[in-house]
Design an enzyme around this catalytic site. Structure first.
Site, PDB file in Angstrom:
ATOM      1  N   HIS A 188       0.830  -1.207   0.000  1.00  0.00           N
ATOM      2  CA  HIS A 188       0.000   0.000   0.000  1.00  0.00           C
ATOM      3  C   HIS A 188       0.862   1.254   0.000  1.00  0.00           C
ATOM      4  O   HIS A 188       0.490   2.266  -0.567  1.00  0.00           O
ATOM      5  CB  HIS A 188      -0.936  -0.014   1.198  1.00  0.00           C
ATOM      6  CG  HIS A 188      -1.981  -1.060   1.077  1.00  0.00           C
ATOM      7  ND1 HIS A 188      -3.038  -0.940   0.222  1.00  0.00           N
ATOM      8  CD2 HIS A 188      -2.098  -2.261   1.661  1.00  0.00           C
ATOM      9  CE1 HIS A 188      -3.783  -2.026   0.292  1.00  0.00           C
ATOM     10  NE2 HIS A 188      -3.223  -2.846   1.163  1.00  0.00           N
ATOM     11  N   GLU A 427      -9.482  -8.121 -34.136  1.00  0.00           N
ATOM     12  CA  GLU A 427      -8.037  -8.065 -34.366  1.00  0.00           C
ATOM     13  C   GLU A 427      -7.595  -9.007 -35.480  1.00  0.00           C
ATOM     14  O   GLU A 427      -6.413  -9.224 -35.674  1.00  0.00           O
ATOM     15  CB  GLU A 427      -7.261  -8.328 -33.061  1.00  0.00           C
ATOM     16  CG  GLU A 427      -7.642  -9.583 -32.330  1.00  0.00           C
ATOM     17  CD  GLU A 427      -6.890  -9.755 -31.009  1.00  0.00           C
ATOM     18  OE1 GLU A 427      -5.897  -9.064 -30.772  1.00  0.00           O
ATOM     19  OE2 GLU A 427      -7.320 -10.606 -30.216  1.00  0.00           O
ATOM     20  N   ASP A 451      -2.588  -6.635 -33.420  1.00  0.00           N
ATOM     21  CA  ASP A 451      -2.713  -7.839 -34.228  1.00  0.00           C
ATOM     22  C   ASP A 451      -3.383  -7.544 -35.566  1.00  0.00           C
ATOM     23  O   ASP A 451      -2.989  -8.085 -36.594  1.00  0.00           O
ATOM     24  CB  ASP A 451      -3.496  -8.921 -33.467  1.00  0.00           C
ATOM     25  CG  ASP A 451      -2.579  -9.668 -32.511  1.00  0.00           C
ATOM     26  OD1 ASP A 451      -1.457  -9.997 -32.912  1.00  0.00           O
ATOM     27  OD2 ASP A 451      -2.982  -9.891 -31.349  1.00  0.00           O
ATOM     28  N   CYS A 498      -8.282  -0.674 -28.516  1.00  0.00           N
ATOM     29  CA  CYS A 498      -7.433  -0.911 -27.349  1.00  0.00           C
ATOM     30  C   CYS A 498      -6.003  -1.248 -27.749  1.00  0.00           C
ATOM     31  O   CYS A 498      -5.148  -1.430 -26.897  1.00  0.00           O
ATOM     32  CB  CYS A 498      -8.019  -1.993 -26.453  1.00  0.00           C
ATOM     33  SG  CYS A 498      -8.077  -3.603 -27.250  1.00  0.00           S
TER      34      CYS A 498
HETATM   35  C1  PEP Z   1      -3.981  -6.011 -29.990  1.00  0.00           C
HETATM   36  O1  PEP Z   1      -3.721  -7.024 -30.650  1.00  0.00           O
HETATM   37  O2  PEP Z   1      -4.072  -4.879 -30.483  1.00  0.00           O
HETATM   38  C2  PEP Z   1      -4.198  -6.094 -28.543  1.00  0.00           C
HETATM   39  C3  PEP Z   1      -4.663  -5.081 -27.865  1.00  0.00           C
HETATM   40  O3  PEP Z   1      -3.883  -7.261 -27.919  1.00  0.00           O
HETATM   41  P1  PEP Z   1      -2.383  -7.745 -27.629  1.00  0.00           P
HETATM   42  O4  PEP Z   1      -1.455  -6.591 -27.917  1.00  0.00           O
HETATM   43  O5  PEP Z   1      -2.352  -8.180 -26.210  1.00  0.00           O
HETATM   44  O6  PEP Z   1      -2.239  -8.864 -28.587  1.00  0.00           O
HETATM   45 MG    MG Z   2      -4.003  -8.991 -29.850  1.00  0.00          MG
END
Ligand code: PEP
Ligand code: MG
Length: 537
Positions: A188, A427, A451, A498
């Protein structure tokens, strides 16, 4: 000048004098008492005082470092109410007819030792909490003060270890940095250091003789300089000034909405790999977690993590985020993320091989364990689940059937769970192209550009030789993103990004124009991106 290497738990630069901080260790004497009942009353009163001190500290800390980080004091108050701890103290007073101080000190030592010997790292780290509450009780019983006094000058605190109640009581204006020998990145105190935005190092072989000496803490490289040369001082001062200017500019954005000038709102979430990233999510004021890469739990484990182990982690994340959305991606093992105990066979093309959802759909017991943990944890916050590496509608339908089975089992066992949004990662080019069909099956899309780019461009993301061919802004990828967003909207669901491209600030305006609903980025990017979003026309 002397230089010491430690492990950084928060970056930044601190320059100042060292204060060697040692707790006023109390010498507790064992005294035989006459009136056992009176001693018990003394103990109970001390316990109540300690609890009310903790409640006050909780309020103070909540105002200063946020509710989540203040919870440790609530936990301490709960520990003081713990039956085992209290029974041990009361039994000692009764049976051995000893003073309350001795009973508290002995119980504290016994319990701390017990926690220290536990296998689970989380429980081992709780030993310090036990010592902390015992010391508080001793302070009340002996009329002493509870630590935290660091004097009037700003200082770099050097200590063997620090209890959270000590760090939070320290006057923050006087606190430049923490340097300790013990402690862990998950403690913490480490979390508080991050939230207080001060550099901190652990694992430094500290020396009492440093007391009063000038020092520099370089939290970027985990180095402590004692008696720094003028050259080091000048360099660090410059870096510190740059940091300050940057931070000041961004801090003003905390608490502000992620809305463009024309009123377009976007979800600005953070990506995390494990629980220790949560502090940074809070510190950078992300509106939620857009990607929790759950495979790190498997990567850090020596064997398949159990349902219970996973449940605790997901619950902690959900609770810490206190109602904000937490999107947890199911196991994405394989390709570059290999785990010995999965005993995967050698593959010619692992990136296009047996990975992620393909493993989950063939080894369903692993998948179901994770889903059970996720659904159970959903009762404690706002959890959403997303599935990686999808290429077909059929896969999504299979997943939905498994999810229904898991929910049925939970219902039968009377285990509660919350309402869980389910989405998929887009992806693979296949998923992007049929995103109109997939959109009818799920609640949201999250585009994994890392990906998606490697598969669209046929460029292995791990191969540095291909760097010159790799174009992150390739028109094919950008067009795909637009297609996915449009298909999502046509079906009435939202779509975010993401992958790392989501944090590419040269594209933020473009993504907003495309109608992207969510951007999930590393915590440190949240505030700089908020600035761009708020300036978007
Ligand atoms: C991606 O493929 O963009 C993703 C967010 O997953 P990772 O980078 O963990 O494959
Ligand atoms: Mg990925």
């Amino acid at each position: 000048m002397e230089q010491f290497q430690g492990k950084s738990i928060f970056n930044g630069i601190a320059i100042g004098r060292i204060l060697f901080y040692s707790k006023n260790q109390k010498q507790v004497k064992r005294t035989k008492i006459e009136d056992v009942e009176a001693e018990i009353v003394r103990y109970e009163q001390a316990r109540e005082t300690a609890i009310s001190q903790l409640n006050m500290l909780h309020e103070k800390a909540a105002a200063e470092v946020g509710e989540v980080n203040a919870q440790i004091f609530e936990v301490h108050a709960m520990m003081l109410a713990d039956e085992d701890y209290n029974d041990s103290v009361l039994n000692m007073i009764r049976q051995q007819e000893v003073n309350a101080e001795y009973a508290v000190a002995a119980t504290g030592d016994n319990f701390a030792e017990m926690f220290e010997n536990m296998e689970d790292e989380y429980f081992r780290a709780r030993a310090i909490d036990i010592k902390d509450i015992s010391e508080r009780l001793l302070n009340v019983l002996t009329g002493g003060e509870s630590g935290g006094n660091i004097g009037d000058e700003p200082v770099i605190i050097v200590a063997e270890d620090l209890a959270p109640s000590e760090t939070v009581q320290m006057d923050k204006d006087k606190l430049l940095s923490f340097v300790t020998r013990l402690g862990s990145s998950n403690s913490h105190t480490a979390i508080l250091a991050r939230t207080m935005n001060i550099p901190a190092l652990i694992g430094v072989q500290i020396q009492e003789s440093w007391n009063g000496k000038m020092a520099v803490v370089d939290g970027y490289h985990g180095v402590l300089y004692v008696n720094p040369t003028d050259e080091v001082l000048e360099k660090m001062q410059k870096r510190q000034d740059e940091d300050k200017a940057k931070r000041e500019l961004l801090q003003k954005l905390k608490g502000k909405d992620d809305v463009t000038k024309s009123g377009q709102a976007i979800r600005l979430y953070a990506n995390i790999g494990n629980v220790s990233d949560l502090a940074s999510v809070l510190q950078n004021d992300a509106a939620g977690i857009g990607l929790f890469r759950s495979e790190f739990i498997y990567l850090e484990s020596g064997d398949y993590p159990t349902e219970e182990e996973q449940f605790k982690i997901y619950k902690q994340v959900a609770e810490t985020m206190a109602g904000k959305k937490v999107i947890i991606r199911t196991l994405d093992i394989g390709a570059d993320k290999q785990v010995d105990y999965f005993q995967m066979e050698h593959e010619e093309n692992p990136a296009m091989g047996y990975r992620a959802i393909r493993i989950c759909l063939t080894r369903q017991e692993i998948f179901k364990t994770q889903l059970r943990a996720l659904f159970r944890a959903s009762a404690y916050g706002n959890i959403a689940i997303m599935y990686p590496m999808i290429i077909s509608v059929d896969e999504v339908q299979q997943i939905k059937q498994i999810v229904e089975k898991v929910k049925k089992e939970l219902d039968e066992a009377d285990i509660r769970y919350g309402k869980v949004e389910q989405g998929i990662m887009i992806e693979t080019p296949a998923a992007a192209v049929i995103s109109d069909l997939l959109a009818k099956e799920v609640d949201f899309f999250s585009i994994g550009t890392n990906d998606l780019t490697q598969y669209m461009l046929a460029i292995d993301r791990q191969n540095s030789k291909l760097d010159n061919f790799y174009d992150a802004h390739h028109e094919a990828v950008l067009r795909m993103i637009q297609t996915v967003v449009d298909n999502a909207h046509a079906a009435g669901i939202w779509a975010g990004i993401c992958g790392e491209l989501g944090a590419d600030m040269t594209l933020t305006d473009k993504f907003l124009d495309m109608g992207v609903d969510e951007l999930s980025v590393s915590p440190a990017f949240v505030l700089p991106m908020r600035e761009i979003i708020r300036n978007h026309g």
